[in-house]
Design a protein around this motif. Structure first.
Motif, PDB file in Angstrom:
ATOM      1  N   ASP A  12      13.002  31.400  36.502  1.00  0.00           N
ATOM      2  CA  ASP A  12      12.721  30.970  38.015  1.00  0.00           C
ATOM      3  C   ASP A  12      13.987  30.655  38.732  1.00  0.00           C
ATOM      4  O   ASP A  12      14.069  30.531  39.856  1.00  0.00           O
ATOM      5  N   ASP A  13      14.871  29.900  37.728  1.00  0.00           N
ATOM      6  CA  ASP A  13      16.181  29.108  38.413  1.00  0.00           C
ATOM      7  C   ASP A  13      17.337  30.454  38.517  1.00  0.00           C
ATOM      8  O   ASP A  13      18.239  29.901  39.128  1.00  0.00           O
ATOM      9  N   ALA A  14      16.909  31.452  38.199  1.00  0.00           N
ATOM     10  CA  ALA A  14      18.133  32.604  38.288  1.00  0.00           C
ATOM     11  C   ALA A  14      18.906  32.491  39.653  1.00  0.00           C
ATOM     12  O   ALA A  14      20.226  32.623  39.727  1.00  0.00           O
ATOM     13  N   LEU A  15      17.973  32.583  40.665  1.00  0.00           N
ATOM     14  CA  LEU A  15      18.497  32.767  42.036  1.00  0.00           C
ATOM     15  C   LEU A  15      19.586  31.626  42.487  1.00  0.00           C
ATOM     16  O   LEU A  15      20.395  31.545  43.047  1.00  0.00           O
ATOM     17  N   LEU A  54      21.947  36.297  31.206  1.00  0.00           N
ATOM     18  CA  LEU A  54      22.745  35.182  30.535  1.00  0.00           C
ATOM     19  C   LEU A  54      21.479  34.177  29.795  1.00  0.00           C
ATOM     20  O   LEU A  54      21.703  33.849  28.521  1.00  0.00           O
ATOM     21  N   MET A  55      20.608  34.030  30.558  1.00  0.00           N
ATOM     22  CA  MET A  55      19.448  33.091  30.178  1.00  0.00           C
ATOM     23  C   MET A  55      18.653  33.709  28.949  1.00  0.00           C
ATOM     24  O   MET A  55      18.135  33.189  27.864  1.00  0.00           O
ATOM     25  N   HIS A  70      15.897  20.327  43.917  1.00  0.00           N
ATOM     26  CA  HIS A  70      17.076  21.119  44.430  1.00  0.00           C
ATOM     27  C   HIS A  70      17.978  21.188  43.260  1.00  0.00           C
ATOM     28  O   HIS A  70      18.259  20.085  42.726  1.00  0.00           O
ATOM     29  N   LEU A  71      18.514  22.266  42.853  1.00  0.00           N
ATOM     30  CA  LEU A  71      19.565  22.278  41.854  1.00  0.00           C
ATOM     31  C   LEU A  71      20.736  21.890  42.425  1.00  0.00           C
ATOM     32  O   LEU A  71      21.343  22.044  43.486  1.00  0.00           O
ATOM     33  N   VAL A  72      21.516  21.021  41.616  1.00  0.00           N
ATOM     34  CA  VAL A  72      22.778  20.324  42.301  1.00  0.00           C
ATOM     35  C   VAL A  72      23.852  20.590  41.252  1.00  0.00           C
ATOM     36  O   VAL A  72      24.956  20.445  41.313  1.00  0.00           O
ATOM     37  N   GLY A  73      23.530  21.093  39.825  1.00  0.00           N
ATOM     38  CA  GLY A  73      24.397  21.401  38.666  1.00  0.00           C
ATOM     39  C   GLY A  73      24.005  22.135  37.794  1.00  0.00           C
ATOM     40  O   GLY A  73      22.807  22.285  37.652  1.00  0.00           O
ATOM     41  N   PHE A  74      24.963  22.702  36.952  1.00  0.00           N
ATOM     42  CA  PHE A  74      24.343  23.452  35.613  1.00  0.00           C
ATOM     43  C   PHE A  74      25.401  23.304  34.710  1.00  0.00           C
ATOM     44  O   PHE A  74      26.706  23.191  35.012  1.00  0.00           O
TER      45      PHE A  74
END
Length: 177
Positions: A12-15, A54-55, A70-74
């Protein structure tokens, strides 16, 4: 500092990973504006379908940093990723460590780096390595401060353009799975 949660990425994080990756890539590498090679690279590398693939790859891990949902980094780690300038076997590559600009300088990059190191060590890697573009002054200073040693000056080619990089590596203490 905002509350940060680190966790393994889910499909679900791909986008959001893709869009965050595009934003950070452009902030870092499109320092003189956008040209075809940069536009093509960012669209290919960070399409949600590319991130989803990739995942799903065995030996690839994505760890995300989240603040208030909210995603802020990876961080993206590839196990069993040898490099011509590294003579040690069983090493892992930190392929990406991306932090949204407004969240830099808050220790999130260091938290993600530590999580990437633990991920690699748990999988039996004795070293984590990363390449950094020579124009990325912040990253060139970040890795040595975190115990990474300069190992060489490779180049990276994308979209027919070759760019100078610096190779950094850190010996890890292998931990039991």
């Amino acid at each position: 500092m905002p509350a940060i949660i680190l966790r393994n990425a889910t499909p679900d994080d791909a986008l959001c990973i893709g869009v965050l990756g595009m934003q950070v890539f452009l902030d870092t590498y499109a320092t003189q504006g956008i040209r075809n090679s940069i536009a093509n690279e960012v669209l290919e590398a960070f399409a949600p379908s590319t991130i989803a693939r990739l995942m799903a790859e065995p030996g690839t891990s994505l760890i995300v940093a989240e603040s208030h949902n909210h995603l802020v980094g990876f961080a993206q780690v590839k196990l069993n990723a040898s490099h011509a300038m590294i003579e040690v076997a069983n090493v892992a590559e930190l392929q990406r460590l991306y932090i949204q600009e407004r969240f830099t300088g808050l220790g999130i990059g260091y938290q993600l780096l530590q999580a990437a190191e633990r991920c690699a060590a748990r999988a039996g890697a004795c070293m984590l390595w990363a390449t950094v573009w020579v124009g990325n002054e912040r990253a060139l200073g970040f890795y040595p401060r975190r115990g990474y040693e300069a190992l060489g000056s490779p180049t990276y080619t994308f979209q027919g353009e070759t760019h100078g990089n610096r190779l950094f590596g850190k010996t890890l203490s292998v931990t039991a799975p």
